[in-house]
Design a protein around this motif. Structure first.
Motif: not given
Length: 765
Positions: A236, A240-241, A273, A302, A304-305, A307-308
């Protein structure tokens, strides 16, 4: 080369051999007409059990096939180690040898587990008192015991089973355990990481190589389940980053030959990334595209995340549920552009079909009655599925405080595509509590208090509590009971009976006291799903018993209004609680307002206080907490505010570092009188205890307190407020949350009573 047969194979061969020999014994009989059947060798098994299993009856013709079938049926009962068929003339004789019965199961050398817990495990396997002894079950029990010890890192544990025959064909079973020492995690290595340091990534893990508090946290004990959780945390962290293609290639867990040390190596591939270039919606959104677009938490430009993405798909699913679509499918499809390092996300939705709730079931409430859970539900049976009502219902059940876990699962109904069943699974927790409190002053003065409370009496959802303070100078006895559903509409009723005596402090040498007795009833009316307003009234009498060193303020009040004062206070209050936990809050707000208005009797006054708490998580480990409380009282109808209704401040719950309840106005004798105005402000920074890793049951905090109490004719001045700073320890102990605080006053005045060390169990702030 000879190979040793597995245990299972040996048992299988033995069983087949026994059946073959028994069948040969049966085949040795010549066919005949059965005139009678006799059973020999029974000790505890009822003859009827044997007769019911035989495929032969009196009057049947005996044959080899029927004899073989009879032997197989009797062996199939699992009650016999040997079965033979014999003939005595035309009488069929069934000769059996019963299996021994387990008389007792004991455990020797088992210190890590409670023996009753181990017996329950054996009972689940089928190995318990009164059951037939089975070698296969014993072997299985041995392996289960070893597995339990492996789960707690006892890799050197050995289990030896002793079978002791006793009278009446019974056996005693003894499992002798040599536990050995626990295996400790010696090394954790992460290989393949480039974007983040190994120390940063290892800091995410709940398991570690140990510290000086490992005896408490047990964080250096290896557990496969905990390692899997740590790997998910690691995954995770990358997702998240922006590391969309991050993967864990392999995990090696190596155990030293002496089974004492464990090394863990995690091999990862980070990948590139990616930045989100765009978010598009495709599929059927019920012509409400704008509503769904407002729920998108993914932001273009932003990284890629994950969690979003999960938050967005869940929000979509929940929103579809609000319209009755319980089985909506939402898929986030990434379109990767490797040259630009970008990813476009396509959110595809298929609402499926609308459904209604057929049945609501409750599981896990062994103690709590079904109606206690059901009455909190806003989703009803035979109604359209409504995701918002289901979530609200789940939150309401969770806020009862009777359960550690509350989950709602939707299940499709076979053959009915437009129906769904809801299963509410709860995990109960102890709802009784024992609260203890004590304080230490520089004069070595000690005071104690305790309370016994049961929030779910007999599983009814009712509250029953008794508060007792056995201090020599302040004695209290309070009996309280609450019925949260006094009416079917959810109006609660609370009844309080109380008796209090207040005496002067030890160093004042007086013997006067205030005696207060009273009773009250109040009702809580839910004005919304989150707000409850309380109304009530009561009767109260306060007697001033004169004695030496009685404060002049009490004498003045008694001379004018009498030594006994009655009051009829009406109360109104309001509360709202959105904290994630009442024991160890990390996020949320708690607000409470209470007011009193004495409309009859000797004492006439109004009194109100408001409390506000907020918890702000700074990151995974640190939490910032704020608390503020304001109180004000005023006499009415030309009468002063009664001195025995004053607010008090100082000590736990207000300004730590000062003796409990000693701030504010004083009498000429030095007695603390309290006052009709009170202000308290507190701020805390809460963090895990050093060496405890991410364990939130043991935490430390630093704090700053500010506050004071003021007289009727005094203005609330910041310059007169007392202040203190300090450090403390918070521990969720078996008796309840314990808080130990050491405070140093940074603003004090002459005559202030200092109490630097304080602790209490069962409170916050």
């Amino acid at each position: 080369m000879n190979k040793k047969l597995p245990r299972f194979g040996v048992r299988t061969v033995a069983a087949v051999a026994a059946l073959v020999l028994a069948a040969q014994a049966a085949w040795a009989l010549e066919p005949f007409k059965v005139r009678d059947i006799r059973v020999e060798g029974l000790q505890r098994v009822e003859p009827g059990t044997v007769f019911a299993s035989l495929p032969l009856r009196v009057g049947d013709e005996y044959s080899d096939d029927k004899g073989s079938a009879a032997i197989r049926a009797l062996f199939g009962l699992g009650l016999f180690t040997d079965v033979r068929l014999e003939a005595s003339g035309d009488v069929l004789v069934v000769v059996v040898q019963e299996r021994p019965t387990v008389a007792n199961v004991e455990f020797a050398g088992a210190r890590e587990f409670d023996k009753e817990t181990l017996k329950n495990v054996m009972r689940d396997i089928g190995l318990t008192d009164g059951r037939p002894y089975d070698k296969a079950l014993t072997d299985r029990a041995e392996q289960e015991l070893k597995r339990q010890y492996l789960n707690k890192s006892f890799y050197a544990a050995e289990v030896v089973t002793t079978v002791t025959p006793i009278e009446r064909n019974r056996v005693n079973l003894t499992f002798t355990v040599t536990e050995g020492d626990t295996a400790r995690i010696k090394d954790i290595h992460i290989v393949g990481n480039k974007a983040f340091s190994e120390s940063t990534l290892k800091g995410l893990f709940d398991q570690d190589t140990g510290g000086w508090l490992s005896w408490y946290t047990k964080s250096d004990r290896y557990s496969r389940a905990k390692l899997n959780a740590d790997l998910e945390t690691l995954r995770s962290y990358y997702l998240q980053r922006g590391y969309l293609e991050f993967r864990i290639d392999s995990t090696q867990v190596a155990l030293t030959p002496d089974k004492q040390d464990i090394s863990i190596t995690v091999n990862v591939t980070e990948g590139e990334r990616f930045v989100v270039s765009s978010v598009k919606l495709e599929g059927n959104y019920l012509d409400r595209d704008d509503e769904f677009k407002s729920l998108v938490a993914i932001r273009a430009g932003e990284p890629y995340n994950a969690d979003q993405v999960a938050e967005t798909t869940k929000a979509f699913s929940d929103h579809f549920g609000n319209f009755g679509f319980a089985f909506a499918r939402i898929e986030a499809v990434p379109e990767i552009d490797r040259e630009k390092g970008q990813v476009a996300l396509v959110l595809t939705a298929d609402p499926q079909r609308r459904a209604y709730v057929r049945r609501i079931s409750i599981a896990g409430n062994d103690r709590t009655r079904d109606e206690v859970v059901r009455r909190e539900f806003r989703q009803f049976e035979a109604s359209w599925y409504d995701g918002e009502k289901i979530r609200l219902s789940r939150d309401r059940v969770d806020r009862l405080g009777y359960f550690t876990e509350v989950d709602v699962e939707s299940q499709e109904v076979p053959g009915a595509p437009d129906q769904v069943d809801l299963v509410i699974s709860v995990k109960e927790k102890p709802t009784g509590s024992l609260q203890l409190g004590a304080g230490f002053s520089s004069a070595e003065k000690v005071s104690f208090s305790f309370a016994i409370k049961q929030e779910n009496v007999f599983g009814s959802g009712n509250y029953l509590g008794i508060d007792v303070n056995t201090s020599k100078y302040k004695r209290t006895l309070v009996f309280s009971t609450t019925n949260p559903y006094f009416t079917q509409d959810g109006i609660s009723r609370t009844i309080d009976l109380y008796y209090r005596t207040d005496k002067p402090y030890e160093d004042q040498g007086g013997n006067y006291e205030l005696v207060t007795t009273g009773a009250s009833a109040r009702f809580g009316v839910p004005f919304s799903e989150t707000d409850t307003v309380f109304f009530g009234g009561g009767l109260e009498q306060t007697r001033i018993k004169p004695g030496t060193n009685i404060p002049a303020a009490y004498l003045v009040y008694a001379d004018r209004y009498g030594y006994s004062s009655s009051a009829v206070p009406l109360t109104i209050g309001w509360s709202r609680d959105s904290r994630d936990s009442a024991l160890a809050p990390n996020v949320g707000v708690y607000q409470k307002f209470n007011s009193e208005w004495s409309v009859a009797g000797d004492a006439r006054y109004v009194r109100a206080n408001y409390q506000y708490q907020q918890y702000v998580p700074l990151n995974k480990k640190f939490t910032l907490a704020f608390n503020g409380e304001v109180g004000v009282g005023k006499g009415i109808n030309g009468r002063p505010f009664p001195v025995f209704k004053n607010f008090y401040s100082g000590g736990l719950g207000s300004v730590r570092g000062f003796d409990q309840g000693t701030l504010g106005p004083r009498d000429v004798t030095g007695a603390s009188l309290g006052g009709p105005k009170k202000v308290s402000l507190n701020v805390e920074l809460i963090a895990p205890f050093p060496g405890a890793g991410n364990d939130r049951t043991l935490r430390v905090f630093t704090f700053a307190d500010l506050g004071n109490v003021y007289g009727d004719n005094e203005r609330v001045r910041f310059s007169e407020m007392r202040a203190s700073v300090g450090v403390g320890l918070s521990w969720i102990s078996p008796l309840g949350p314990l808080r130990l605080a050491y405070a140093k006053p940074v603003r004090k005045f002459a005559g202030d009573r200092i109490q630097e060390l304080q602790f209490q169990i069962g409170t916050s702030f």
